[in-house]
Design a protein around this motif. Structure first.
Motif, PDB file in Angstrom:
ATOM      1  N   GLU A   1      46.183  36.714  23.012  1.00 29.48           N
ATOM      2  CA  GLU A   1      44.817  36.759  23.435  1.00 29.48           C
ATOM      3  C   GLU A   1      44.276  38.212  22.842  1.00 29.48           C
ATOM      4  N   ILE A   2      45.024  39.106  22.859  1.00 29.84           N
ATOM      5  CA  ILE A   2      44.327  40.567  22.610  1.00 29.84           C
ATOM      6  C   ILE A   2      44.292  40.433  20.848  1.00 29.84           C
ATOM      7  N   ILE A   3      45.362  39.946  20.202  1.00 29.26           N
ATOM      8  CA  ILE A   3      45.108  39.921  18.724  1.00 29.26           C
ATOM      9  C   ILE A   3      44.065  39.064  18.525  1.00 29.26           C
ATOM     10  N   GLU A   4      43.916  37.741  19.184  1.00 30.23           N
ATOM     11  CA  GLU A   4      42.868  36.922  18.473  1.00 30.23           C
ATOM     12  C   GLU A   4      41.671  37.535  19.027  1.00 30.23           C
TER      13      GLU A   4
ATOM     14  N   TYR B   1      41.184  40.933  18.598  1.00 30.14           N
ATOM     15  CA  TYR B   1      41.081  42.033  17.487  1.00 30.14           C
ATOM     16  C   TYR B   1      40.687  41.387  16.006  1.00 30.14           C
ATOM     17  N   VAL B   2      41.066  40.219  15.713  1.00 29.84           N
ATOM     18  CA  VAL B   2      40.811  39.455  14.743  1.00 29.84           C
ATOM     19  C   VAL B   2      39.150  39.035  14.678  1.00 29.84           C
ATOM     20  N   GLU B   3      38.891  38.604  15.946  1.00 27.32           N
ATOM     21  CA  GLU B   3      37.343  38.045  15.763  1.00 27.32           C
ATOM     22  C   GLU B   3      36.417  39.355  15.786  1.00 27.32           C
ATOM     23  N   MET B   4      36.932  40.514  16.160  1.00 22.44           N
ATOM     24  CA  MET B   4      36.067  41.766  16.121  1.00 22.44           C
ATOM     25  C   MET B   4      36.142  42.025  14.649  1.00 22.44           C
ATOM     26  N   ASN B   5      37.137  41.988  13.893  1.00 19.42           N
ATOM     27  CA  ASN B   5      37.194  41.959  12.459  1.00 19.42           C
ATOM     28  C   ASN B   5      36.433  41.499  11.942  1.00 19.42           C
ATOM     29  N   ILE B   6      36.426  40.273  12.117  1.00 20.39           N
ATOM     30  CA  ILE B   6      35.444  39.156  11.524  1.00 20.39           C
ATOM     31  C   ILE B   6      33.821  39.460  11.746  1.00 20.39           C
ATOM     32  N   ALA B   7      33.743  40.218  12.869  1.00 23.26           N
ATOM     33  CA  ALA B   7      32.293  40.642  13.156  1.00 23.26           C
ATOM     34  C   ALA B   7      32.053  41.973  12.331  1.00 23.26           C
ATOM     35  N   HIS B   8      33.019  42.782  12.377  1.00 25.85           N
ATOM     36  CA  HIS B   8      32.702  43.880  11.655  1.00 25.85           C
ATOM     37  C   HIS B   8      31.408  44.652  11.915  1.00 25.85           C
ATOM     38  N   PRO B   9      31.043  44.951  13.238  1.00 22.56           N
ATOM     39  CA  PRO B   9      29.915  45.426  13.500  1.00 22.56           C
ATOM     40  C   PRO B   9      29.382  46.497  13.262  1.00 22.56           C
ATOM     41  N   PHE B  10      29.994  47.586  12.415  1.00 17.11           N
ATOM     42  CA  PHE B  10      29.506  48.713  12.105  1.00 17.11           C
ATOM     43  C   PHE B  10      29.384  48.593  10.420  1.00 17.11           C
ATOM     44  N   ARG B  11      28.337  49.620  10.054  1.00 16.39           N
ATOM     45  CA  ARG B  11      28.360  49.782   8.239  1.00 16.39           C
ATOM     46  C   ARG B  11      29.520  50.426   7.692  1.00 16.39           C
ATOM     47  N   GLU B  12      30.142  51.331   8.329  1.00 15.81           N
ATOM     48  CA  GLU B  12      31.495  51.803   8.088  1.00 15.81           C
ATOM     49  C   GLU B  12      32.320  52.342   9.355  1.00 15.81           C
ATOM     50  N   GLY B  13      33.540  52.631   8.752  1.00 19.18           N
ATOM     51  CA  GLY B  13      34.482  52.881   9.881  1.00 19.18           C
ATOM     52  C   GLY B  13      35.054  51.886  11.125  1.00 19.18           C
ATOM     53  N   ASN B  14      34.940  50.637  10.517  1.00 16.28           N
ATOM     54  CA  ASN B  14      35.175  49.759  11.387  1.00 16.28           C
ATOM     55  C   ASN B  14      36.823  49.681  11.712  1.00 16.28           C
ATOM     56  N   GLY B  15      37.607  49.897  10.650  1.00 16.05           N
ATOM     57  CA  GLY B  15      39.107  49.827  10.776  1.00 16.05           C
ATOM     58  C   GLY B  15      39.520  50.739  11.595  1.00 16.05           C
ATOM     59  N   ARG B  16      39.269  51.823  11.501  1.00 13.18           N
ATOM     60  CA  ARG B  16      39.721  53.082  12.319  1.00 13.18           C
ATOM     61  C   ARG B  16      39.261  53.078  14.015  1.00 13.18           C
ATOM     62  N   SER B  17      38.033  52.820  14.006  1.00 15.90           N
ATOM     63  CA  SER B  17      37.840  52.406  15.375  1.00 15.90           C
ATOM     64  C   SER B  17      38.118  51.384  16.269  1.00 15.90           C
TER      65      SER B  17
ATOM     66  N   ALA C   1      47.581  40.386   5.679  1.00 21.62           N
ATOM     67  CA  ALA C   1      47.383  39.723   7.023  1.00 21.62           C
ATOM     68  C   ALA C   1      46.389  39.672   7.682  1.00 21.62           C
ATOM     69  N   MET C   2      45.566  40.822   7.580  1.00 19.71           N
ATOM     70  CA  MET C   2      44.232  41.020   8.058  1.00 19.71           C
ATOM     71  C   MET C   2      43.370  40.208   7.255  1.00 19.71           C
ATOM     72  N   GLU C   3      43.476  40.224   6.112  1.00 17.99           N
ATOM     73  CA  GLU C   3      42.624  39.562   5.027  1.00 17.99           C
ATOM     74  C   GLU C   3      42.513  37.804   5.429  1.00 17.99           C
ATOM     75  N   ARG C   4      43.773  37.508   5.657  1.00 24.30           N
ATOM     76  CA  ARG C   4      44.077  36.068   5.941  1.00 24.30           C
ATOM     77  C   ARG C   4      44.063  35.748   7.514  1.00 24.30           C
ATOM     78  N   SER C   5      43.617  36.508   8.351  1.00 22.67           N
ATOM     79  CA  SER C   5      43.519  36.326   9.685  1.00 22.67           C
ATOM     80  C   SER C   5      42.445  35.400  10.093  1.00 22.67           C
ATOM     81  N   PRO C   6      41.392  35.484   9.372  1.00 23.12           N
ATOM     82  CA  PRO C   6      40.185  34.631   9.760  1.00 23.12           C
ATOM     83  C   PRO C   6      40.552  33.014   9.814  1.00 23.12           C
ATOM     84  N   ILE C   7      41.426  32.707   8.992  1.00 25.68           N
ATOM     85  CA  ILE C   7      42.107  31.405   8.718  1.00 25.68           C
ATOM     86  C   ILE C   7      43.472  30.930   9.634  1.00 25.68           C
TER      87      ILE C   7
END
Length: 204
Positions: free
Chosen positions: A100-103, A105-121, A151-157
């Protein structure tokens, strides 16, 4: 193109260097001060706070939802018109098990809420969730850069790869600062990756 910043830096390489230097110092502050509220961990509020701490000396948009659409290669992150609803959905996602936690994390990565600095945050955010719920964190030094990025690039699928990569690096050394800081090493994890194209809503 260099992002507009509070430091008046116009050279992109110089900005990247200073940004990493400052954000690492701020990451240590988060680790040592433990200044993220326990009941916010796993919510966007905690991610926003992390982003604000890391980047408030550099960008006016620190901690704020992006106001442009962004894409990486052929992948478009959550369109601006759906971003707020995406965040609300992610906030409601469960986080009691590893999957559940990784799912989340994946969804938040798809959202990418910030203009820059998403990965580190988000890597700090992920560690805080794992620490709270499972008494574990990621030992980022055990993760191969290419395996992680692919793995992160493919995670949305298909998220099975990123679950496997991260699970193999779990550790109970939750108070080890060196392990924690590996996740903030932007030059290692996101060199040449965290480069976005922006577009106006009408072009999306």
């Amino acid at each position: 193109m260099t992002l507009e910043n509070k430091l008046g830096i116009t050279d992109s390489s110089e900005l990247a260097r200073i940004e990493e230097e400052i954000s690492k110092k701020k990451a240590i502050e988060i680790f040592e001060k433990n200044n993220i509220l326990e009941d916010e961990i796993g919510k966007f509020a905690s991610l926003s706070k992390i982003h604000e701490i890391l980047f408030s000396e550099i960008y006016n948009f620190a901690g704020k939802l992006r106001e442009v659409n962004i894409a990486k290669g052929n992948f478009r992150f959550a369109p601006l018109m759906y971003l707020e609803n995406s965040i609300k959905y992610i906030d409601k996602m469960p986080q009691s098990t590893y999957d559940e936690i990784i799912e989340k994390y994946v969804e938040m990565n798809i959202a990418h809420p910030f203009r820059e600095g998403n990965g580190r945050s988000m890597r700090i955010w992920l560690d805080l969730i794992l620490k709270k719920e499972l008494g574990k964190v990621i030992d980022w030094s055990k993760i191969d850069k290419e395996d992680y990025l692919l793995a992160m690039e493919r995670s949305p699928i298909r998220d099975i790869e990123i679950k496997f990569v991260l699970k193999n690096a779990l550790t109970d050394k939750i108070n080890d600062r060196d392990i924690y800081m590996k996740g903030i090493d932007a030059s290692y994890y996101y060199e040449g990756y965290n480069v976005y194209k922006t577009s106006e809503i009408k072009n999306y």
